[in-house]
Structure formats: C-alpha cells, structure tokens
Design an enzyme around this catalytic site. Structure first.
Site, mmCIF file in Angstrom:
data_model
loop_
_atom_site.group_PDB
_atom_site.id
_atom_site.type_symbol
_atom_site.label_atom_id
_atom_site.label_comp_id
_atom_site.label_asym_id
_atom_site.label_seq_id
_atom_site.Cartn_x
_atom_site.Cartn_y
_atom_site.Cartn_z
ATOM 1 N N ASP A 178 -26.409 -14.609 27.569
ATOM 2 C CA ASP A 178 -25.365 -15.639 27.615
ATOM 3 C C ASP A 178 -25.796 -16.748 26.655
ATOM 4 O O ASP A 178 -26.524 -16.482 25.709
ATOM 5 C CB ASP A 178 -25.170 -16.145 29.047
ATOM 6 C CG ASP A 178 -23.732 -16.589 29.312
ATOM 7 O OD1 ASP A 178 -23.214 -17.407 28.524
ATOM 8 O OD2 ASP A 178 -23.118 -16.130 30.286
ATOM 9 N N HIS A 224 -25.246 -16.198 23.238
ATOM 10 C CA HIS A 224 -23.956 -16.744 22.831
ATOM 11 C C HIS A 224 -24.079 -18.056 22.077
ATOM 12 O O HIS A 224 -23.134 -18.836 22.030
ATOM 13 C CB HIS A 224 -23.058 -16.926 24.062
ATOM 14 C CG HIS A 224 -22.737 -15.654 24.770
ATOM 15 N ND1 HIS A 224 -22.017 -15.620 25.951
ATOM 16 C CD2 HIS A 224 -23.031 -14.361 24.488
ATOM 17 C CE1 HIS A 224 -21.888 -14.370 26.356
ATOM 18 N NE2 HIS A 224 -22.509 -13.584 25.484
#
Length: 413
Positions: free
Chosen positions: A230, A254
């Site tokens: 993430d 991310h």
C-alpha cells in the site's frame, strides 16, 4: 548497612523504581526476566515485566535489552510515562508475532505492539541487526480485499507498531517485515525521527502501508527502504512540518501520499510537507495527494523534489474526488479540501501508464499555486505519456514532459 539492605531484599520491600547515576543507562535484559529466544515460547509476560522494570527506573536513562534470538510476543501495550528521562530499547534480535490470527481472539485485533505515552524513547535495531516480524500471511489470506467470498474474511488486521501520544522518539536501524497491515503508525506524536529503517512485505499484501502519520508535528523520515503493498509513506489529517528524505520505494507500494483526507467530512489541516531525494521503482504511484469531496480545510506548502522513477504507473497525482471505488464518487458542489502551493520539481524517469500526470481538482475548490518544474518523464512500455489536468491552476517552469497541463494561476483569471 549491608544487613539492612539484605533484610529489604528478603522481605521484597525494595521497589523497582531504583535511582541510577547519570553515567550510563541501567540495562534490563528480557532473558533475565524470563524471555526465551527460541521463536516458539510465549515471551509476552517476560517482555511486559522487563518493560515495567526499565520504565520504572528513575534517572537519566534506562535500557531494555533484547539480545540475539527470535522472541514470540503476542498483542500487548508498553505504557508510559516512564520514570527515566530517556528509555532505550536495544534490539539485537527479532520480536516475532504469532503466525495465526486466532492468537488475537479476545484481544485488540487492530494492533500488535503499542507504545503509549512514552516520551524520550529510542528504538535501536543496532544497524538493522534487530527488528520485528509481523507474520502477516495468515491475515492476508483472509483479507476481504482479496478474498471477499470467504465466510471468515476480515477487513481488520493488526498494525505492527503503533506509537500513540508519545513524543521525542527516535527509531533507527530497525527491520520491520511481513506486517499484517500497516507497519508503523505514528498517531498523536510530536518530534519523531525515523532513520535507516527497512520495511519489507510482498507488493500484493493488502493494506500494508509502510509508515502512516496521523495528527503529528515535526516528523523526520530518512534513509529508509520500503517495499510493501500500500502507500510506502502516507500522511493523514492534522499533520504539520513533515520532512522525508532519501527514501527507496519499491518494488511495490502506492507511493508517498498525502491522504486520503476528509473522508467523514471533518476538518483537514496538512501543512509544510517536504519530500526530497526519493526513488520509486515499480510502484503504482509516486507523489500523490488524495482528498474526499466531503472534506474541509487545507493542504498547503507541499514540496516533492528530486524524484527518480522507474516504471512507476502514475508519477504525479492530485485527486480531489477520491473514492473507495475509483471513479464512483462524482463531483460534489460546495465542499472540498483546498489544495494550494504545491511544488513538483525535478522528476526524471519512466512511467508505466499513459496518464503520467493526473490532476483531478474540484470545481468548487480548484487547486491553486501548483508548480511543475523540470519534469521529464518517458514511457516505460512504449505507450505515449500524457498529462491530464482539471481545475488545476499554476505555473510550469523549464521542461515539463508530458505537458503542458496547468491552467493559469487562479488569481490571473
């Protein structure tokens, strides 16, 4: 006098709150308090006992020593405030979480290890010799994100390390791997330094943010390597004066994100964020700001500079219509977080998606004071790069490739 001390020891009347000289910290070894470094024996009580002793020492500093070995520790909280002005946790070994979610039955499934109201602490992994293994696979295998069909799927999984209401912290040279969810959470903390921390989880592990900062002031993160599933680093609501420097992100992750902000319509304040000298390799995003339409408040004075990218899908993103399902939350009039004075400077490398620069700003609260300076991004897979900007006002300097993109400054309209 010796007879008197012996009598107190025998009767157990001497307290753990012992005063030591300022010359050196008093060492408290977890093994001497019953811990076993075989990776199988439950050492939770021993760690709690050792923490209570170290935390109770009155003086300049105290040291909690975790020697070489693997120490199984279940969900627990190390609470302050401590008597010592400074407390050092010296990690020569690895603290290991249980390998099954069942070990959290009856406990708080949202966290593994918590440091609460602990001020002036240093967490030292001795040059990455020691650290934490969250044994996250059991949680990932039942995550609703990837397994919504499972009867026992769960949206909640433990954060590995949570620092709560704690100030003047230093975390250095620590390895943090295989976290069930977020690896490090700073919540309501001030004056925190994170240096030379290695974070490593698979790129497809769900919700495994590297470092998440929430309601914090004066945080410095530097010289870290972060591979995860993430946001590599995420900055939440109410964060001020954050410095991030010399970070390697990926493969996986991310990007370094501000947000998502304002999900429940609350007031947002994020100011003075400086991200410099970062590499993104095979990440989904690079520099990203994401806000929900219902949010209020400001994101102001943000700099991303000296950024290297290799096959990063979307190197520059501002999304003021952020949604749990991408594209499902349409423009909402009359609300939004005001994003202003944001600089993207000296970005070089390759992008894996065609939409290399994405700025989807709000019609009600358009982005203003955006600067694109020395941007040179090329396609990683032969697909031409393009910039798509909506309601984003600012200035472009030097080479901006792909571009042009920005509208004129809002005050020039």
């Amino acid at each position: 006098m010796q007879e008197l001390v012996a009598w107190f020891l025998i009767t157990g009347l001497i307290s753990f709150h012992i005063t030591y000289s300022d010359a050196q910290p008093a060492d408290v070894n977890v093994i001497e308090n019953g811990a076993n470094g075989d990776g199988k024996t439950d050492s939770t009580r021993a760690f709690n006992k050792a923490w209570d002793v170290a935390c109770g020492i009155t003086g300049a500093s105290a040291k909690l020593v975790v020697p070489q070995g693997r120490f199984l520790v279940k969900q627990t909280t190390f609470k302050g405030p401590c008597k010592a002005a400074k407390i050092i946790v010296e990690l020569g070994g690895t603290i290991v979480a249980p390998d099954t979610p069942k070990a959290w039955d009856g406990l708080d499934a949202g966290v593994w290890l918590v440091f609460e109201a602990v001020n002036g602490m240093t967490l030292d992994g001795l040059g990455n010799k020691g650290g934490f293994n969250g044994n996250g696979k059991g949680w990932w295998d039942q995550s609703c994100r990837y397994h919504p069909d499972l009867v026992c799927c769960t949206k909640l999984a433990p954060t590995s390390l949570k620092f709560f209401k704690s100030n003047n912290l230093r975390i250095k040279g620590v390895n943090i791997v295989q976290s069930p969810q977020t690896h490090v959470l700073l919540f309501k903390t001030d004056r925190v330094t994170i240096d030379s921390v290695n974070i490593d989880s698979p790129k497809d592990s769900p919700n495994t943010d590297g470092i998440h900062i929430q309601s914090a002031n004066g945080v410095s993160i530097s010289n870290c390597k972060i591979k995860n599933g993430d946001d590599n680093i995420s900055i939440g609501d109410h964060c001020l004066n954050i410095k991030i420097n010399n970070i390697e992100c990926g493969p996986g992750g991310h990007g370094i994100s501000i947000g998502s902000l304002g999900k429940d319509g609350g007031q947002v304040e994020v100011r003075n964020i400086h991200v410099k000298n970062v590499s993104f390799t095979d990440t989904t995003n690079g520099a990203r700001i994401k806000t929900w339409q219902v949010g209020k408040g400001v994101v102001q004075n943000v700099i991303y500079e000296d950024i290297k990218l290799e096959a990063c899908e979307a190197p520059i993103v501002i999304d003021q219509n952020y949604c749990a399902v991408r594209g499902a939350c349409k423009e909402k009039a009359g609300s939004g977080v005001q994003i202003s004075d944001v600089v993207f400077k000296n970005f070089h490398g390759t992008a894996a998606l065609a939409e290399t620069i994405q700025m989807g700003c709000s019609k009600s609260f358009p982005c203003k004071g955006i600067t694109l300076d020395a941007i040179d991004l090329s396609p990683a897979k032969g697909v031409p790069c393009k910039a798509i900007c909506t309601d984003a006002h600012g200035t472009e300097k030097g080479t901006v490739k792909p571009g042009p993109c920005l509208l004129a400054q809002a005050n020039e309209l």
